[in-house]
Design a protein around this motif. Structure first.
Motif, mmCIF file in Angstrom:
data_model
loop_
_atom_site.group_PDB
_atom_site.id
_atom_site.type_symbol
_atom_site.label_atom_id
_atom_site.label_comp_id
_atom_site.label_asym_id
_atom_site.label_seq_id
_atom_site.Cartn_x
_atom_site.Cartn_y
_atom_site.Cartn_z
ATOM 1 N N SER A 178 -27.839 54.955 -14.803
ATOM 2 C CA SER A 178 -28.680 55.502 -15.866
ATOM 3 C C SER A 178 -29.534 54.405 -16.490
ATOM 4 O O SER A 178 -29.268 53.214 -16.322
ATOM 5 C CB SER A 178 -27.808 56.149 -16.950
ATOM 6 O OG SER A 178 -27.142 55.151 -17.696
ATOM 7 N N LYS A 179 -30.524 54.835 -17.248
ATOM 8 C CA LYS A 179 -31.431 53.916 -17.935
ATOM 9 C C LYS A 179 -30.684 53.016 -18.916
ATOM 10 O O LYS A 179 -31.076 51.887 -19.159
ATOM 11 C CB LYS A 179 -32.494 54.698 -18.707
ATOM 12 C CG LYS A 179 -33.344 55.587 -17.858
ATOM 13 C CD LYS A 179 -34.192 56.510 -18.739
ATOM 14 C CE LYS A 179 -34.907 57.534 -17.923
ATOM 15 N NZ LYS A 179 -36.286 57.197 -17.664
ATOM 16 N N ASP A 180 -29.596 53.546 -19.474
ATOM 17 C CA ASP A 180 -28.835 52.802 -20.470
ATOM 18 C C ASP A 180 -28.242 51.507 -19.923
ATOM 19 O O ASP A 180 -27.934 50.593 -20.681
ATOM 20 C CB ASP A 180 -27.705 53.667 -21.032
ATOM 21 C CG ASP A 180 -28.215 54.945 -21.685
ATOM 22 O OD1 ASP A 180 -29.379 54.944 -22.162
ATOM 23 O OD2 ASP A 180 -27.475 55.939 -21.712
ATOM 24 N N GLU A 181 -28.057 51.434 -18.626
ATOM 25 C CA GLU A 181 -27.437 50.258 -18.012
ATOM 26 C C GLU A 181 -28.418 49.104 -17.807
ATOM 27 O O GLU A 181 -27.993 47.991 -17.497
ATOM 28 C CB GLU A 181 -26.802 50.642 -16.674
ATOM 29 C CG GLU A 181 -25.674 51.638 -16.823
ATOM 30 C CD GLU A 181 -25.118 52.118 -15.501
ATOM 31 O OE1 GLU A 181 -25.355 51.450 -14.470
ATOM 32 O OE2 GLU A 181 -24.461 53.154 -15.490
ATOM 33 N N ILE A 182 -29.710 49.347 -17.983
ATOM 34 C CA ILE A 182 -30.716 48.298 -17.778
ATOM 35 C C ILE A 182 -30.455 47.110 -18.699
ATOM 36 O O ILE A 182 -30.545 45.955 -18.276
ATOM 37 C CB ILE A 182 -32.150 48.849 -17.980
ATOM 38 C CG1 ILE A 182 -32.471 49.874 -16.897
ATOM 39 C CG2 ILE A 182 -33.175 47.712 -17.980
ATOM 40 C CD1 ILE A 182 -33.777 50.612 -17.091
ATOM 41 N N GLU A 183 -30.087 47.375 -19.928
ATOM 42 C CA GLU A 183 -29.871 46.286 -20.889
ATOM 43 C C GLU A 183 -28.678 45.399 -20.503
ATOM 44 O O GLU A 183 -28.587 44.262 -20.950
ATOM 45 C CB GLU A 183 -29.693 46.829 -22.302
ATOM 46 C CG GLU A 183 -28.477 47.716 -22.464
ATOM 47 C CD GLU A 183 -28.454 48.447 -23.786
ATOM 48 O OE1 GLU A 183 -27.358 48.521 -24.372
ATOM 49 O OE2 GLU A 183 -29.507 48.947 -24.210
ATOM 50 N N ASN A 184 -27.786 45.893 -19.640
ATOM 51 C CA ASN A 184 -26.613 45.117 -19.224
ATOM 52 C C ASN A 184 -26.825 44.342 -17.925
ATOM 53 O O ASN A 184 -25.886 43.715 -17.428
ATOM 54 C CB ASN A 184 -25.399 46.043 -19.052
ATOM 55 C CG ASN A 184 -25.026 46.735 -20.337
ATOM 56 O OD1 ASN A 184 -25.172 46.179 -21.418
ATOM 57 N ND2 ASN A 184 -24.558 47.950 -20.228
ATOM 58 N N LEU A 185 -28.034 44.389 -17.383
ATOM 59 C CA LEU A 185 -28.308 43.684 -16.137
ATOM 60 C C LEU A 185 -28.223 42.174 -16.337
ATOM 61 O O LEU A 185 -28.619 41.647 -17.368
ATOM 62 C CB LEU A 185 -29.707 44.026 -15.621
ATOM 63 C CG LEU A 185 -29.874 45.352 -14.913
ATOM 64 C CD1 LEU A 185 -31.352 45.627 -14.666
ATOM 65 C CD2 LEU A 185 -29.106 45.365 -13.612
ATOM 66 N N ASP A 186 -27.742 41.499 -15.307
ATOM 67 C CA ASP A 186 -27.712 40.040 -15.289
ATOM 68 C C ASP A 186 -29.102 39.566 -14.841
ATOM 69 O O ASP A 186 -29.691 40.148 -13.938
ATOM 70 C CB ASP A 186 -26.642 39.568 -14.300
ATOM 71 C CG ASP A 186 -26.439 38.077 -14.318
ATOM 72 O OD1 ASP A 186 -27.436 37.337 -14.193
ATOM 73 O OD2 ASP A 186 -25.280 37.646 -14.443
ATOM 74 N N GLU A 187 -29.590 38.508 -15.429
ATOM 75 C CA GLU A 187 -30.928 38.011 -15.067
ATOM 76 C C GLU A 187 -30.995 37.502 -13.628
ATOM 77 O O GLU A 187 -32.071 37.361 -13.069
ATOM 78 C CB GLU A 187 -31.385 36.926 -16.036
ATOM 79 C CG GLU A 187 -30.577 35.655 -15.955
ATOM 80 C CD GLU A 187 -31.048 34.605 -16.946
ATOM 81 O OE1 GLU A 187 -30.810 33.418 -16.664
ATOM 82 O OE2 GLU A 187 -31.636 34.959 -17.975
ATOM 83 N N ASN A 188 -29.853 37.235 -13.009
ATOM 84 C CA ASN A 188 -29.822 36.705 -11.645
ATOM 85 C C ASN A 188 -29.698 37.777 -10.564
ATOM 86 O O ASN A 188 -29.561 37.428 -9.390
ATOM 87 C CB ASN A 188 -28.677 35.696 -11.498
ATOM 88 C CG ASN A 188 -28.892 34.476 -12.363
ATOM 89 O OD1 ASN A 188 -29.999 33.963 -12.454
ATOM 90 N ND2 ASN A 188 -27.847 34.029 -13.019
#
Length: 134
Positions: A8-18
């Motif tokens: 879901s879209k809500d998980e985007i904020e939890n992405l690792d930058e790598n």
């Protein structure tokens, strides 16, 4: 290769930058794609189901192209997000690609063979070949 699966879209904020590859199990908006690319500075590919890819805007496709990010079509078959947020490309896939390379097959022939032998999309197999042998 690990593929981060977003449900879901809500998980985007939890992405690792790598993160290097992200599979979207939801229909992304242009804003979602921009957010993912902004968050993941090492992103090499977005992997989305074919039905979602067909509805992606031309501006989103152009943005990904300008960023040098591959847009790959396909699904992550049999993945259980409740067990692991990552799906992984099996070593068997890489071993089979290597076998076919050693047999002297061209990249196009390998893609055709792997498409028949696995449930992977042709653009995904091509991406794996380029990542491993480029």
């Amino acid at each position: 290769m690990k593929i981060r699966v977003l449900s879901s879209k809500d998980e985007i904020e939890n992405l690792d930058e790598n993160e290097e590859m992200v599979h979207l199990a939801f229909r992304p908006s242009n804003t979602d794609i921009f957010s993912i690319v902004s968050k993941c500075t090492n992103l090499k590919a977005l992997h989305i189901p074919s039905s979602y890819k067909r509805t992606l805007s031309e501006s989103a496709k152009m943005f990904l192209d300008m960023q040098g990010i591959n847009l790959l079509e396909g699904d992550v078959w049999g993945h259980r997000k409740d067990i692991n947020e990552y799906s992984e490309v099996s070593d068997n896939i890489y071993n089979r690609i290597k076998e076919l390379k050693d047999e002297g097959l061209s990249d196009d022939e390998i893609v055709d063979k792997m498409k028949k032998e696995t449930k992977l999309g042709p653009d995904f197999v091509e991406f794996l070949i380029k990542q491993k042998y480029a």
